[in-house]
Design a protein around this motif. Structure first.
Motif, PDB file in Angstrom:
ATOM      1  N   PRO A 168      21.523   7.751   3.473  1.00 13.56           N
ATOM      2  CA  PRO A 168      20.100   8.561   3.389  1.00 13.56           C
ATOM      3  C   PRO A 168      19.543   8.724   2.589  1.00 13.56           C
ATOM      4  O   PRO A 168      17.828   8.870   2.169  1.00 13.56           O
ATOM      5  N   LEU A 169      19.951   7.748   1.085  1.00 16.79           N
ATOM      6  CA  LEU A 169      19.905   8.123   0.054  1.00 16.79           C
ATOM      7  C   LEU A 169      18.783   7.051  -0.780  1.00 16.79           C
ATOM      8  O   LEU A 169      18.349   7.222  -1.895  1.00 16.79           O
ATOM      9  N   GLU A 205      17.791   0.811  -4.019  1.00 16.66           N
ATOM     10  CA  GLU A 205      17.199   0.105  -5.326  1.00 16.66           C
ATOM     11  C   GLU A 205      17.598   0.371  -6.151  1.00 16.66           C
ATOM     12  O   GLU A 205      17.332  -0.173  -7.445  1.00 16.66           O
ATOM     13  N   THR A 206      18.946   1.088  -6.766  1.00 11.29           N
ATOM     14  CA  THR A 206      19.132   0.701  -7.789  1.00 11.29           C
ATOM     15  C   THR A 206      20.278   0.007  -8.330  1.00 11.29           C
ATOM     16  O   THR A 206      20.740  -0.646  -7.550  1.00 11.29           O
ATOM     17  N   ASP A 207      19.254  -1.214  -9.483  1.00 14.95           N
ATOM     18  CA  ASP A 207      19.850  -2.456  -9.600  1.00 14.95           C
ATOM     19  C   ASP A 207      19.747  -2.567  -8.950  1.00 14.95           C
ATOM     20  O   ASP A 207      21.035  -3.795  -8.707  1.00 14.95           O
ATOM     21  N   ARG A 208      19.051  -3.750  -7.839  1.00 12.37           N
ATOM     22  CA  ARG A 208      18.524  -3.572  -6.440  1.00 12.37           C
ATOM     23  C   ARG A 208      18.579  -5.114  -6.823  1.00 12.37           C
ATOM     24  O   ARG A 208      18.875  -6.379  -6.282  1.00 12.37           O
ATOM     25  N   THR A 209      17.683  -5.428  -8.307  1.00 11.83           N
ATOM     26  CA  THR A 209      18.204  -7.418  -8.595  1.00 11.83           C
ATOM     27  C   THR A 209      19.028  -8.075  -9.335  1.00 11.83           C
ATOM     28  O   THR A 209      18.795  -9.536  -9.430  1.00 11.83           O
ATOM     29  N   ALA A 210      20.322  -7.466  -9.461  1.00 13.28           N
ATOM     30  CA  ALA A 210      21.624  -7.631 -10.266  1.00 13.28           C
ATOM     31  C   ALA A 210      22.777  -7.530  -9.201  1.00 13.28           C
ATOM     32  O   ALA A 210      23.312  -8.416  -8.994  1.00 13.28           O
ATOM     33  N   VAL A 211      22.796  -6.015  -7.838  1.00 15.87           N
ATOM     34  CA  VAL A 211      24.253  -5.426  -7.473  1.00 15.87           C
ATOM     35  C   VAL A 211      23.937  -6.773  -6.317  1.00 15.87           C
ATOM     36  O   VAL A 211      23.554  -7.551  -5.834  1.00 15.87           O
ATOM     37  N   ASP A 212      25.897  -7.191  -6.525  1.00 20.28           N
ATOM     38  CA  ASP A 212      26.752  -7.789  -5.099  1.00 20.28           C
ATOM     39  C   ASP A 212      26.662  -6.882  -4.616  1.00 20.28           C
ATOM     40  O   ASP A 212      27.243  -6.027  -4.708  1.00 20.28           O
ATOM     41  N   GLU A 213      26.078  -7.094  -3.356  1.00 20.16           N
ATOM     42  CA  GLU A 213      26.698  -6.155  -1.715  1.00 20.16           C
ATOM     43  C   GLU A 213      27.834  -7.026  -1.289  1.00 20.16           C
ATOM     44  O   GLU A 213      27.668  -7.728  -0.975  1.00 20.16           O
ATOM     45  N   ARG A 214      28.483  -6.573  -1.704  1.00 24.05           N
ATOM     46  CA  ARG A 214      30.127  -6.753  -1.188  1.00 24.05           C
ATOM     47  C   ARG A 214      30.266  -6.250   0.421  1.00 24.05           C
ATOM     48  O   ARG A 214      30.426  -5.070   0.142  1.00 24.05           O
ATOM     49  N   VAL A 215      30.469  -6.764   1.005  1.00 23.40           N
ATOM     50  CA  VAL A 215      30.236  -7.120   2.450  1.00 23.40           C
ATOM     51  C   VAL A 215      31.264  -7.985   3.699  1.00 23.40           C
ATOM     52  O   VAL A 215      31.288  -9.196   3.592  1.00 23.40           O
ATOM     53  N   ARG A 243       8.083  15.514   1.042  1.00 23.36           N
ATOM     54  CA  ARG A 243       9.795  14.235  -0.149  1.00 23.36           C
ATOM     55  C   ARG A 243       9.036  12.805  -0.384  1.00 23.36           C
ATOM     56  O   ARG A 243       8.499  12.579   0.958  1.00 23.36           O
ATOM     57  N   GLN A 244       8.964  12.607  -1.216  1.00 26.17           N
ATOM     58  CA  GLN A 244       8.265  11.034  -1.962  1.00 26.17           C
ATOM     59  C   GLN A 244       9.425  10.411  -2.197  1.00 26.17           C
ATOM     60  O   GLN A 244      10.793  10.262  -2.597  1.00 26.17           O
ATOM     61  N   ALA A 245       9.113   8.723  -2.037  1.00 31.67           N
ATOM     62  CA  ALA A 245      10.311   7.982  -2.421  1.00 31.67           C
ATOM     63  C   ALA A 245       9.837   6.575  -2.107  1.00 31.67           C
ATOM     64  O   ALA A 245       8.807   6.416  -1.706  1.00 31.67           O
ATOM     65  N   GLY A 246      10.379   5.721  -2.787  1.00 27.07           N
ATOM     66  CA  GLY A 246       9.591   4.545  -3.096  1.00 27.07           C
ATOM     67  C   GLY A 246      10.710   3.413  -2.934  1.00 27.07           C
ATOM     68  O   GLY A 246      11.494   3.543  -4.016  1.00 27.07           O
ATOM     69  N   GLU A 247      10.071   2.221  -4.120  1.00 28.80           N
ATOM     70  CA  GLU A 247      10.741   1.517  -5.032  1.00 28.80           C
ATOM     71  C   GLU A 247      11.199   1.733  -5.646  1.00 28.80           C
ATOM     72  O   GLU A 247      10.520   2.518  -6.889  1.00 28.80           O
ATOM     73  N   GLY A 248      12.336   0.907  -6.297  1.00 31.59           N
ATOM     74  CA  GLY A 248      12.960   1.212  -7.788  1.00 31.59           C
ATOM     75  C   GLY A 248      13.167   2.086  -7.706  1.00 31.59           C
ATOM     76  O   GLY A 248      14.344   1.820  -9.211  1.00 31.59           O
ATOM     77  N   ILE A 249      13.771   2.653  -7.053  1.00 32.39           N
ATOM     78  CA  ILE A 249      14.740   4.129  -7.402  1.00 32.39           C
ATOM     79  C   ILE A 249      15.171   4.368  -6.634  1.00 32.39           C
ATOM     80  O   ILE A 249      14.561   4.886  -5.036  1.00 32.39           O
ATOM     81  N   ASP A 250      16.617   5.107  -5.945  1.00 30.46           N
ATOM     82  CA  ASP A 250      16.936   5.327  -4.783  1.00 30.46           C
ATOM     83  C   ASP A 250      16.933   7.694  -4.901  1.00 30.46           C
ATOM     84  O   ASP A 250      16.734   7.851  -6.238  1.00 30.46           O
ATOM     85  N   ARG A 251      17.127   8.065  -4.072  1.00 32.99           N
ATOM     86  CA  ARG A 251      17.247   9.271  -3.911  1.00 32.99           C
ATOM     87  C   ARG A 251      18.556  10.245  -4.546  1.00 32.99           C
ATOM     88  O   ARG A 251      18.884   9.990  -3.995  1.00 32.99           O
ATOM     89  N   ASP A 252      17.914  11.590  -5.582  1.00 35.52           N
ATOM     90  CA  ASP A 252      19.251  12.117  -5.609  1.00 35.52           C
ATOM     91  C   ASP A 252      19.080  13.427  -4.608  1.00 35.52           C
ATOM     92  O   ASP A 252      18.367  13.678  -3.976  1.00 35.52           O
ATOM     93  N   ILE A 253      20.706  13.614  -4.217  1.00 34.29           N
ATOM     94  CA  ILE A 253      21.229  14.586  -3.379  1.00 34.29           C
ATOM     95  C   ILE A 253      20.188  15.794  -3.603  1.00 34.29           C
ATOM     96  O   ILE A 253      20.129  16.685  -2.592  1.00 34.29           O
ATOM     97  N   ASP A 254      20.920  16.503  -5.054  1.00 32.37           N
ATOM     98  CA  ASP A 254      20.733  17.811  -4.657  1.00 32.37           C
ATOM     99  C   ASP A 254      18.935  17.564  -4.990  1.00 32.37           C
ATOM    100  O   ASP A 254      18.283  19.029  -4.778  1.00 32.37           O
ATOM    101  N   THR A 255      17.751  17.375  -5.615  1.00 26.30           N
ATOM    102  CA  THR A 255      16.859  17.312  -5.603  1.00 26.30           C
ATOM    103  C   THR A 255      15.382  17.169  -4.832  1.00 26.30           C
ATOM    104  O   THR A 255      14.898  17.111  -4.470  1.00 26.30           O
ATOM    105  N   GLU A 256      16.561  16.100  -3.947  1.00 30.72           N
ATOM    106  CA  GLU A 256      15.503  15.285  -3.094  1.00 30.72           C
ATOM    107  C   GLU A 256      16.298  15.262  -1.559  1.00 30.72           C
ATOM    108  O   GLU A 256      15.258  14.815  -0.271  1.00 30.72           O
ATOM    109  N   PHE A 257      17.530  14.828  -0.904  1.00 29.53           N
ATOM    110  CA  PHE A 257      18.098  15.263  -0.009  1.00 29.53           C
ATOM    111  C   PHE A 257      18.139  16.539   0.392  1.00 29.53           C
ATOM    112  O   PHE A 257      17.414  16.800   1.013  1.00 29.53           O
ATOM    113  N   ASN A 258      18.762  17.628  -0.714  1.00 28.15           N
ATOM    114  CA  ASN A 258      18.808  19.203  -0.377  1.00 28.15           C
ATOM    115  C   ASN A 258      17.642  19.447  -0.997  1.00 28.15           C
ATOM    116  O   ASN A 258      16.791  19.629  -1.018  1.00 28.15           O
TER     117      ASN A 258
END
Length: 812
Positions: A156-157, A201-211, A497-512
């Motif tokens: 959800p983040l 979205e965090t480091d989306r251009t480089a992160v290695d999604e291992r699955v 709540r607003q969110a979008g491209e380039g950044i993931d959501r913070d638990i304390d201020t955006e989920f809670n």
């Protein structure tokens, strides 16, 4: 004389050859391909321009680009190959609303975001939305809209969940297929994105999604597979991230083995907007099956040319990709020279937006406070539900007055207007507090100036051009709240709540909830309940938020998502009973974000000191350099239901103003007359064309008309592969049923869709045994069951996307 004659003959021959050169048509692609120079071929595979931030631009000096569109494919006039225009989406056409040299405006309809659209569970309605979007794409002289967004709600983040449909791949694929079919009815294309496993979205251009291969096939790729087989998207967009150690854009396993060999995809693949990448040569992208490099850089053209000349890139790969590009181009409005009007039918599209948003809004709680009875509401069937007359409401929360129609980033739209809660209620004949309106309007004007002045330059997405911004909630004193009680018949609080491209959501201020929001809910509820007056909370968020700690306070809760530019009207339609809620959640709402099995491997779990230490020592940081999908196939309800975890609201949940009963479940095996999809690969048994037909009778047992969704969850027999306790395999929505009316819904499930992925055999396998079909209104509200014996079915695939690093996978 002889020399002059020779020159004349050569000149005539050259002129004849030039005059005879082919011009692109749908029936001469081979001839045009043969006539193209290496330089022209290379050019066609590299985007022509990027006008994302510009007002006016020229593509290669040859064709005007629509102002604010994301990019193009280049023109080659010599051969009659036009430029084509790619515009961002998917909740509407994203172009600049104003242009230099003209007073004309170019606003676009802001349709409901992905999570709202999917919550309708209504593929027919989604297709209508898609067609309206396709029409605006065409009328604004664009050829492809960059959508739908099809990544899974792994957690959800994720900042971009608002663009995506669900935590479930079947629902994602079915909704996406409906959207694509609708758009492409208008003879424009889509670009299904982001392929694949773009889960953060965090480091989306480089992160290695291992699955694991199984999770990749069953969870992250299945929705794309359904969309490819059922709707044939013109284009697919390769994602920024790596998958198991290789960038998606250069991943031959992903773009050729799976997409084309296993699924039979015939369209083009384009890159996401990044250009030249360190560690990923353009020639590797071409070989992998990427047909269009966006946004395009001249150096990429030169690299392709050089690669062919030096033998590093096979000309056959180039020709293959060029052919696909030509096959795409001849389908486009630009090739057909469609006379775009620049004047979409906003009135008709607003009506579609209002309807689809109202059907996607989810009623999470109602103790009888809704629907409101108003002086202007003459709907007698609803007037019996609530005898309290609502003439005036006290409207709390800054997003009541600055309503969020959509998310931020490339997925935002510039609409001609946004109906906020104040306007929507007024249109429904309900008055609002003038004092509160004055307080919040003045605060929003102040916050907009202050916020932009303090914005960090690096946060490019936090500008109005990139979407509406969310401003911090303000505190109101108990005295101010109590003053509103006497004049108002009810209170409405909007939590945004607003969110979008380039950044993931913070638990304390955006989920809670933040302290100011929690205090507002508690104080308003206490004050209004003391006077015997109801309080309604509207959630204006594209993603899940925490509700368990405060949901006991208000009388009703509506999750309105970010429902597009008609949002205030859509919500008012539900509040007053003009529309009966029928939306259902497409993702589990957990009690806490940390309840998700994926959260421990999601960005944000490392403290700042450790993070800085690891970066300083050039150590790969989990959640940034790589993300391990240790939860494996247990994403969303597959985890919560299998491991019996308590939740705030289960997958598929949604209330109505009426009640329904499910009866007469029937399941039976049948055989199709034609193959499923584009490429059935059955290799064992006789059931490659078999399907399960599931029927259920749904009756409206309440006092008012409404719609219900029948959800079919399948429990597989115990076999050699571990499986979730149940998985969604089909769904259908009733028509508007009158009180006492019934409808029998029939759903078809291909036997292949019951299969799990067997990594050892590189195959899909539906294991022999008795399957239980559980039918209900959510994953935890099963009303009827039926069983069916099914023989083994297998389907071979390529061996692709093997993990390069060990994964410690979750097991039952």
């Amino acid at each position: 004389m002889k020399k002059l004659l020779t020159i004349g003959l050569l000149t005539a021959t050259f002129a004849t050859a030039m005059n005879a050169q082919p011009k692109l048509a749908s029936d001469n692609i081979d001839e045009v391909l043969k006539a193209m120079t290496l330089e022209e071929k290379a050019k066609l595979l590299v985007g022509g321009a990027n006008n994302f931030f510009g007002a006016n631009a020229v593509v290669g000096g040859e064709a005007d680009l629509v102002a604010g569109a994301a990019g193009t494919s280049p023109a080659i006039p010599r051969l009659g190959i036009p430029a084509t225009v790619l515009t961002d989406g998917p909740a509407g056409v994203r172009i600049n609303p104003t242009r230099k040299g003209t007073d004309k405006t170019y606003y676009a309809t802001a349709f409901p975001i992905g999570s709202c659209l999917a919550s309708t569970w209504n593929t027919e309605l989604v297709s209508k939305v898609g067609q309206a979007i396709g029409n605006e794409t065409k009328e604004y002289r664009c050829d492809v809209i960059l959508g739908p967004g099809m990544n899974l709600h792994r957690n959800p983040l994720c900042g971009r969940n608002f663009e995506y449909y669900s935590e479930d791949p079947l629902l994602t694929g079915k909704i996406a297929a409906a959207y694509i079919q609708g758009v492409q009815k208008e003879d424009v294309g889509v670009s299904a994105k982001h392929f694949a496993v773009n889960s953060q979205e965090t480091d989306r251009t480089a992160v290695d999604e291992r699955v694991s291969q199984r999770a990749a096939r069953e969870i992250y790729l299945r929705g794309f597979e359904i969309a490819v087989r059922e709707s044939d998207p013109w284009t697919i967009m390769a994602s920024y991230n790596q998958v198991n150690g290789q960038y998606s854009m250069g991943n031959h396993d992903l773009l050729t083995k799976i997409l084309r060999e296993d699924w039979g995809y015939k369209g083009i693949v384009m890159t996401d907007w990044i250009g030249i990448r360190e560690g990923l040569p353009t020639i590797s992208e071409v070989h992998a099956g990427n047909d269009l490099m966006e946004p395009g850089q001249p150096a990429q053209v030169e690299e392709i040319i050089k690669g062919v000349k030096e033998g590093k890139l096979d000309i056959a790969d180039v020709d293959r990709n060029v052919r696909r590009m030509l096959e795409y181009i001849v389908k486009t409005p630009s090739f057909r020279q469609y006379p775009a009007s620049n004047d979409p039918d906003f009135k008709a599209h607003a009506a579609i937006t209002r309807q689809s948003a109202a059907e996607g809004i989810v009623l999470l709680k109602n103790n009888g406070a809704l629907p409101f009875r108003t002086e202007g509401n003459h709907n007698s069937q609803f007037s019996t539900l609530n005898s309290q007359l609502i003439k005036t409401v006290a409207l709390f929360g800054e997003n009541s007055y600055d309503f969020l129609s959509g998310g931020t980033g490339s997925g935002c739209v510039h609409p001609p207007y946004v109906v906020d809660m104040l306007q929507g209620l007024e249109n429904a004949g309900i008055k609002s507090s003038a004092t509160l309106t004055d307080i919040y309007r003045k605060y929003i004007d102040y916050a907009r100036i202050k916020f932009q002045a303090e914005r960090h330059p690096a946060k490019w997405f936090q500008t109005e051009m990139m979407g509406q911004q969310k401003y911090p909630e303000i505190s109101l004193s108990p005295i101010a709240i109590n003053k509103e009680v006497q004049a108002a018949d009810a209170a409405i609080i909007t939590i945004g709540r607003q969110a979008g491209e380039g950044i993931d959501r913070d638990i304390d201020t955006e989920f809670n909830l933040i302290p100011e929001e929690r205090a507002l809910i508690v104080d308003v509820c206490n004050a209004f309940h003391a006077a015997g007056k109801p309080v309604i909370v509207i959630i204006n968020s594209g993603s899940v938020i925490e509700t368990a700690s405060w949901s006991g306070y208000p009388d009703a809760i509506l999750c309105a998502w970010q429902p597009g530019m008609e949002g205030g009207n859509s919500i008012a339609d539900l509040l007053t009973g003009k529309v009966n809620p029928s939306g259902k959640l497409t993702m589990t709402w957990p009690i806490a974000a940390t309840d998700h099995a994926s959260t421990k491997n999601f960005p944000g779990n490392i403290d700042d000191y450790t993070f800085q230490m690891m970066v300083g020592n050039k150590m790969p940081v989990p959640g940034h350099a790589y993300t391990n999908h240790e939860e494996d196939i247990y994403v969303g309800y597959r985890f919560f239901d299998t491991f019996n975890k308590e939740v705030a609201y289960p997958f598929g949940f949604g209330l109505s103003y009426t009640t329904f009963a499910f009866s007469k479940p029937v399941v039976k095996l049948s055989t199709l007359n034609s193959p499923l999809g584009q490429r059935p690969l059955a290799t064992k048994g006789t059931q490659e064309l078999s399907t399960v037909q599931v029927s259920i009778t749904v009756k409206n047992t309440g006092a008012v008309s409404g719609k219900e969704v029948a959800q079919v969850y399948v429990q597989a027999p115990k076999g050699r592969l571990e499986k979730p306790v149940q998985e969604l395999k089909a769904f259908a929505k009733t028509r508007e049923l009158q009180p006492g009316e019934s409808q029998t819904l029939t759903m078809t499930i291909p036997v292949r869709d019951l299969a799990s992925f067997d990594e050892a055999g590189s195959q899909w396998i539906t294991e022999d045994g008795t399957y239980t079909f559980r039918i209900g209104s959510s994953s935890r509200d099963i009303a009827a069951t039926a069983q069916l014996k099914i023989a083994e079915y297998t389907e071979k695939t390529t061996n692709a996307l093997a993990p390069q690093q060990p994964l410690k996978l979750l097991k039952q």
